[in-house]
Write a protein that holds these residues in place. Structure first.
Motif, short mmCIF file in Angstrom:
data_model
loop_
_atom_site.label_atom_id
_atom_site.label_comp_id
_atom_site.label_asym_id
_atom_site.label_seq_id
_atom_site.Cartn_x
_atom_site.Cartn_y
_atom_site.Cartn_z
N GLU A 209 6.44 27.53 19.50
CA GLU A 209 5.16 27.97 18.98
C GLU A 209 4.03 27.51 19.89
OE1 GLU A 209 4.67 30.00 16.43
OE2 GLU A 209 6.84 30.14 16.14
N PHE A 210 3.11 28.41 20.19
CA PHE A 210 1.93 28.10 20.99
C PHE A 210 0.71 28.27 20.09
CE2 PHE A 210 5.23 29.64 23.80
CZ PHE A 210 5.24 28.68 24.82
N LEU B 138 11.91 31.26 23.95
CA LEU B 138 12.89 30.65 23.07
C LEU B 138 13.63 29.54 23.80
CD1 LEU B 138 12.94 33.99 22.50
CD2 LEU B 138 14.44 33.22 20.68
N LEU B 139 13.76 28.40 23.16
CA LEU B 139 14.51 27.28 23.69
C LEU B 139 15.75 27.08 22.82
CD1 LEU B 139 14.96 24.86 25.56
CD2 LEU B 139 13.45 23.53 24.06
N PHE C 274 3.43 22.51 26.05
CA PHE C 274 4.32 22.79 24.92
C PHE C 274 5.77 22.99 25.36
CE2 PHE C 274 0.05 24.25 23.78
CZ PHE C 274 -0.18 23.43 22.69
N VAL C 275 5.98 23.71 26.45
CA VAL C 275 7.35 23.93 26.92
C VAL C 275 7.91 22.66 27.55
CG1 VAL C 275 8.78 25.19 28.56
CG2 VAL C 275 7.09 26.41 27.19
N SER C 276 7.11 22.00 28.36
CA SER C 276 7.58 20.78 29.03
C SER C 276 7.98 19.71 28.02
CB SER C 276 6.50 20.25 29.98
OG SER C 276 6.20 21.19 30.98
N LYS D 57 8.39 34.23 12.11
CA LYS D 57 8.60 33.07 12.97
C LYS D 57 10.07 32.71 13.11
CE LYS D 57 4.11 30.86 12.22
NZ LYS D 57 3.41 29.63 11.76
N ASN D 58 10.91 33.18 12.19
CA ASN D 58 12.33 32.85 12.24
C ASN D 58 13.13 33.70 13.22
OD1 ASN D 58 11.81 32.27 8.88
ND2 ASN D 58 12.77 30.69 10.13
#
Length: 316
Positions: free
Chosen positions: A55-56, A48-49, A75-77, A200-201
């Motif tokens: 999402e991956f 979580l950001l 994805f995170v970067s 997803k929420n």
């Protein structure tokens, strides 16, 4: 407290009382909830950001043999505003003046030219490069925390978005009355509309002027020849109900006997999936045959002016 606030508070208490009575009906005939309920099922690891899941699309985060979380680097970067490039087996992450270099198979990294030795390595899995999450996030100036209960990694702020702040859909109440035509109890008392959200929420926060409940996860747990539903949450305790489309909301009680107080201050409640109370209350003779895919929505008895429904809660 003025008259308007007192009246609102009374209506709120009345609604919660009604829903509590309905949920209690489901507890009269307790189906099998075994001692294994205290053993949490392990949900998928999530990142979580600032309170929202990343999402991956293909390769998922994983825990390596050193008990370190590895994540697909791009994805995170990119979610952190960085750019990702490659030179052979070396992944290069840049964010402004910051430059991070990791080589697949090596436990050494360079941060702005300074060599660091890590306790794990970057790896290649199914065409994706996975890197140590904590190292990369902290190198890019973010704080990181591991939540062992929900198996989440929190990056940045840990503020959970409210129902209204999330990507949800709001519908008129009339379109959902068909799910309650045979209900025993005022499930719709005080509700003005319906808010639909999905897995997803999570995490998601239910709040109004009187209450604040945060739900972190809803997990279907197979136990021998039946199922249980586990919810990790914080705030007040609440009941739930399942909607299958036959006009009967199947209420489930949040029993303290099957509720765990977690070290982080949250709770994990175990709810029955199938229950003999469906036979006692509604004469549903085939109550043992209910399958996860039969549940179209899970409702939460939290006393909001909107009816919060989790759509397709147990879909694969």
């Amino acid at each position: 407290m003025n008259m308007t606030m007192r009246m609102a508070n009374k209506m709120k208490m009345a609604k919660v009382l009604v829903l509590s009575v309905v949920a209690a009906m489901a507890f009269v005939s307790v189906a099998r909830v075994s001692a294994s309920s205290s053993n949490h099922n392990h949900p998928d690891l999530a990142v979580l950001l600032n309170g929202r899941k990343i999402e991956f699309p293909d390769e998922k985060p994983q825990v390596d043999s050193s008990s370190r979380v590895l994540i697909p680097v791009r994805f995170v970067s990119e979610a952190l505003g960085a750019k990702v490039g490659f030179e052979g087996k070396t992944v290069i992450i840049t964010q402004g003046a910051k430059n991070v270099r990791l080589t697949i198979g090596s436990n050494a990294a360079l941060v702005n030219g300074e060599r660091l030795v890590l306790d794990t390595k970057a790896v290649a899995v199914n065409g994706r490069t996975l890197v140590p999450l904590r190292f990369v996030s902290e190198a890019l100036g973010q704080k990181v925390r591991w939540d062992a209960v929900s198996r989440w990694v929190w990056i940045g702020e840990e503020k959970v978005p409210s129902l209204q702040e999330s990507d949800v859909k709001v519908y008129p109440l009339d379109g959902f009355r068909k799910y309650f035509t045979k209900a025993k109890g005022e499930y719709l008392y005080g509700a003005k509309d319906v808010t639909i959200f999905t897995q997803k929420n999570f995490p998601i926060r239910f709040e109004d002027d009187f209450d604040n409940v945060t739900i972190y996860s809803v997990t279907l747990v197979p136990v021998k020849d039946y199922f249980e539903v586990q919810m990790n949450y914080s705030g007040k305790h609440f009941g739930i109900y399942y909607l299958t489309g036959d006009g009967i909301p199947r209420a489930r009680f949040n029993s303290a006997k099957y509720r765990v107080n977690n070290p982080d201050g949250t709770f994990t409640a175990t709810f029955m999936f199938r229950s003999g109370s469906d036979l006692d209350s509604y004469g549903i003779k085939n109550w043992k045959d209910m399958k996860p895919e039969d549940i179209k929505y899970v409702g939460f008895s939290v006393g909001l002016e909107t009816l919060p429904l989790l759509e397709k809660p147990f879909a694969n």
